[in-house]
Scaffold this active site. Structure first.
Site, PDB file in Angstrom:
ATOM      1  N   ARG A  75       0.812  -1.222   0.000  1.00 37.26           N
ATOM      2  CA  ARG A  75       0.000   0.000   0.000  1.00 37.26           C
ATOM      3  C   ARG A  75       0.850   1.280   0.000  1.00 37.26           C
ATOM      4  O   ARG A  75       0.572   2.230  -0.735  1.00 37.26           O
ATOM      5  CB  ARG A  75      -0.870  -0.021   1.262  1.00 37.26           C
ATOM      6  CG  ARG A  75      -1.590   1.282   1.597  1.00 37.26           C
ATOM      7  CD  ARG A  75      -2.374   1.119   2.893  1.00 37.26           C
ATOM      8  NE  ARG A  75      -2.878   2.360   3.459  1.00 37.26           N
ATOM      9  CZ  ARG A  75      -4.129   2.795   3.275  1.00 37.26           C
ATOM     10  NH1 ARG A  75      -4.966   2.127   2.521  1.00 37.26           N
ATOM     11  NH2 ARG A  75      -4.527   3.909   3.836  1.00 37.26           N
ATOM     12  N   ASN A 135      -1.273   8.809   1.652  1.00 37.39           N
ATOM     13  CA  ASN A 135      -2.595   9.402   1.879  1.00 37.39           C
ATOM     14  C   ASN A 135      -2.851   9.727   3.357  1.00 37.39           C
ATOM     15  O   ASN A 135      -3.991   9.909   3.774  1.00 37.39           O
ATOM     16  CB  ASN A 135      -3.695   8.477   1.344  1.00 37.39           C
ATOM     17  CG  ASN A 135      -4.996   9.229   1.118  1.00 37.39           C
ATOM     18  OD1 ASN A 135      -4.974  10.420   0.765  1.00 37.39           O
ATOM     19  ND2 ASN A 135      -6.127   8.570   1.335  1.00 37.39           N
ATOM     20  N   SER A 150      -9.294   2.437  -4.799  1.00 37.03           N
ATOM     21  CA  SER A 150     -10.281   1.380  -4.714  1.00 37.03           C
ATOM     22  C   SER A 150     -10.176   0.830  -3.304  1.00 37.03           C
ATOM     23  O   SER A 150      -9.104   0.919  -2.692  1.00 37.03           O
ATOM     24  CB  SER A 150     -10.021   0.276  -5.744  1.00 37.03           C
ATOM     25  OG  SER A 150      -8.874  -0.484  -5.393  1.00 37.03           O
ATOM     26  N   TYR A 151     -11.285   0.308  -2.677  1.00 34.98           N
ATOM     27  CA  TYR A 151     -12.504   0.002  -3.365  1.00 34.98           C
ATOM     28  C   TYR A 151     -13.687   0.397  -2.501  1.00 34.98           C
ATOM     29  O   TYR A 151     -13.499   0.860  -1.362  1.00 34.98           O
ATOM     30  CB  TYR A 151     -12.579  -1.519  -3.670  1.00 34.98           C
ATOM     31  CG  TYR A 151     -12.398  -2.375  -2.429  1.00 34.98           C
ATOM     32  CD1 TYR A 151     -13.511  -2.818  -1.714  1.00 34.98           C
ATOM     33  CD2 TYR A 151     -11.122  -2.709  -1.964  1.00 34.98           C
ATOM     34  CE1 TYR A 151     -13.354  -3.591  -0.571  1.00 34.98           C
ATOM     35  CE2 TYR A 151     -10.979  -3.466  -0.815  1.00 34.98           C
ATOM     36  CZ  TYR A 151     -12.086  -3.905  -0.125  1.00 34.98           C
ATOM     37  OH  TYR A 151     -11.926  -4.637   1.015  1.00 34.98           O
ATOM     38  N   TYR A 169     -14.640   6.999   6.920  1.00 31.85           N
ATOM     39  CA  TYR A 169     -13.873   6.982   8.164  1.00 31.85           C
ATOM     40  C   TYR A 169     -12.960   8.194   8.177  1.00 31.85           C
ATOM     41  O   TYR A 169     -12.602   8.714   7.125  1.00 31.85           O
ATOM     42  CB  TYR A 169     -13.076   5.679   8.353  1.00 31.85           C
ATOM     43  CG  TYR A 169     -12.237   5.246   7.172  1.00 31.85           C
ATOM     44  CD1 TYR A 169     -11.025   5.871   6.881  1.00 31.85           C
ATOM     45  CD2 TYR A 169     -12.654   4.194   6.367  1.00 31.85           C
ATOM     46  CE1 TYR A 169     -10.248   5.459   5.810  1.00 31.85           C
ATOM     47  CE2 TYR A 169     -11.873   3.782   5.281  1.00 31.85           C
ATOM     48  CZ  TYR A 169     -10.682   4.416   5.011  1.00 31.85           C
ATOM     49  OH  TYR A 169      -9.926   4.006   3.951  1.00 31.85           O
ATOM     50  N   GLU A 221     -13.622   6.104  -4.554  1.00 32.94           N
ATOM     51  CA  GLU A 221     -13.301   4.686  -4.354  1.00 32.94           C
ATOM     52  C   GLU A 221     -13.982   3.893  -5.458  1.00 32.94           C
ATOM     53  O   GLU A 221     -15.209   3.756  -5.483  1.00 32.94           O
ATOM     54  CB  GLU A 221     -13.786   4.199  -2.983  1.00 32.94           C
ATOM     55  CG  GLU A 221     -13.143   4.904  -1.790  1.00 32.94           C
ATOM     56  CD  GLU A 221     -11.759   4.376  -1.430  1.00 32.94           C
ATOM     57  OE1 GLU A 221     -11.305   3.422  -2.088  1.00 32.94           O
ATOM     58  OE2 GLU A 221     -11.153   4.936  -0.500  1.00 32.94           O
TER      59      GLU A 221
HETATM   60 ZN   LIG Z   1      -6.551   3.849  -1.311  1.00 29.79          ZN
END
Ligand SMILES: [Zn+2]
Length: 375
Positions: free
Chosen positions: A177, A194, A250-251, A302, A325
């Site tokens: 990730r 992110n 995603s997702y 969230y 997403e």
């Molecule tokens: Zn992501």
């Protein structure tokens, strides 16, 4: 992903601890079900996509970083009158992060930025960036809506923002990730880009443990990727105006706008138009194949402090800042969306961004309202 209290969450565990995890859940009387018995089974060999960019099939499979870099060069050569390549940032490992700039007949229009691949394993995001770029270019001169959009805006598409991580997700770990910053003094590699932006850095939904999947880094914009893009986006804003910024993930099928850094905040001063834009996008998207998106501000999924959509809105000044997403909706395949769905995702998402840009280009006041003090 954990959402809010009482929401289900997905956990992936290696086979050797699966029994212990099940024992733990049973002991704590936590309800669970097994979604994917063996994730490896879903990770199909991806080496069969040997098409070149003049073939339709090229846009129906996932591509390595090298293939995407080559695609950019060939795409520019194929459509020199519409397309140019610009430098947007650099990675920790020193790779150039480039954007495809797509323009109509005028130069120096207000900017639209689509960011793909900030999270390495979300392969449908870069694949959709390639599809959107192709459809924009091919429909200029054919579709009047696209002509009016491209004569009004310059559209910048970054197919893969987290290039180091994306490459690693092909070579070593399909479920990677973060970026590939080695985090000096720690056993774990990578910062969640992110969570690394500068709005409420280190707040809710981010983590200061280097081994966390949402590790926020050593400080706001500490990463080469984010600090470079911050400079580039603010320069775009200063030179031609930056009206629309979409960060594609995603997702889950969500189309969301700020604020994302905490739950329960008052709406942004541009909330009404941001929401209307999202509704235009998702209505048009749904009209294609019936894919239904959830539409709300992003903290309602969230809280995520230091996330892209808050930075793009608050710091880079994009009034229409979104986090999207993409497919699939649920975790049965999750990040491993089969390549048979790439084409449909591209078609529907293209209709969504087209409807959004038709709406935003008629906004008489497309400048984000200044928020001096964060709520
Ligand atoms: Zn992501």
């Amino acid at each position: 992903m954990s959402h809010t209290l009482d929401d289900p969450t997905d956990v992936m565990v290696p086979p050797r601890v699966a029994g212990r995890v099940q024992d733990f859940l049973k002991r704590r009387k936590l309800e669970y079900s097994v979604l994917i018995e063996n994730v490896e089974d879903l990770i199909e060999p991806q080496a069969t996509c040997a098409y070149d960019i003049t073939q339709e099939e090229f846009y129906t499979c996932y591509h390595t970083l090298d293939e995407i870099d080559t695609w950019m060069v060939n795409f520019e050569a194929l459509y020199p009158e519409r397309v140019s390549i610009v430098q947007a940032s650099t990675t920790h490992e020193g790779k150039d992060i480039k954007a495809i700039k797509i323009s109509g007949k005028n130069a120096n229009n207000p900017a639209v930025v689509f960011l793909g691949g900030i999270h390495a394993r979300e392969w449908i995001s870069p694949a959709t960036m390639l599809n959107i770029a192709k459809k924009l270019v091919e429909n200029y001169g054919v579709d009047e809506d696209i002509m009016s959009i491209l004569d009004f805006y310059d559209i910048y598409i970054v197919p893969v923002f987290n290039k180091d991580g994306y490459d690693f997700s092909w070579t070593d770990d399909r479920m990677w990730r973060k970026n590939r910053n080695p985090n000096s003094g720690a056993a774990c590699v990578g910062v969640d880009l992110n969570r690394n932006w500068n709005v409420d850095f280190g707040g809710d939904g981010a983590n200061n443990l280097k081994c966390s999947e949402v590790y926020h880094g050593t400080g706001p914009l500490s990463e080469a990727e984010t600090s470079g893009l911050d400079e580039w986006a603010r320069a775009l804003q200063a030179s031609s105006g930056l009206h629309v910024f979409i960060d594609f993930h995603s997702y889950g099928l969500y189309w969301m706008w700020p604020w994302g850094y905490r739950t329960g905040l008052p709406p942004t001063p541009d909330n009404d138009e941001q929401k209307t834009g999202a509704e235009h996008a998702t209505t048009a998207l749904q009209d294609v194949f019936g894919t239904t998106y959830k539409v709300h501000n992003s903290a309602l999924m969230y809280a995520a402090a230091g996330a892209t959509e808050d930075w793009a809105y608050h710091t880079a000044g994009a009034k229409y800042s979104y986090i999207v997403e993409l497919r699939p909706e649920s975790s049965d395949v999750g990040f491993l969306l089969p390549d048979s769905q790439i084409e449909a995702t591209g078609i529907e998402t293209f209709e969504g961004v087209k409807a959004l840009l038709l709406y935003t280009s008629t906004d008489p006041d497309p400048v984000a309202k200044k928020v001096d003090v964060l709520p």
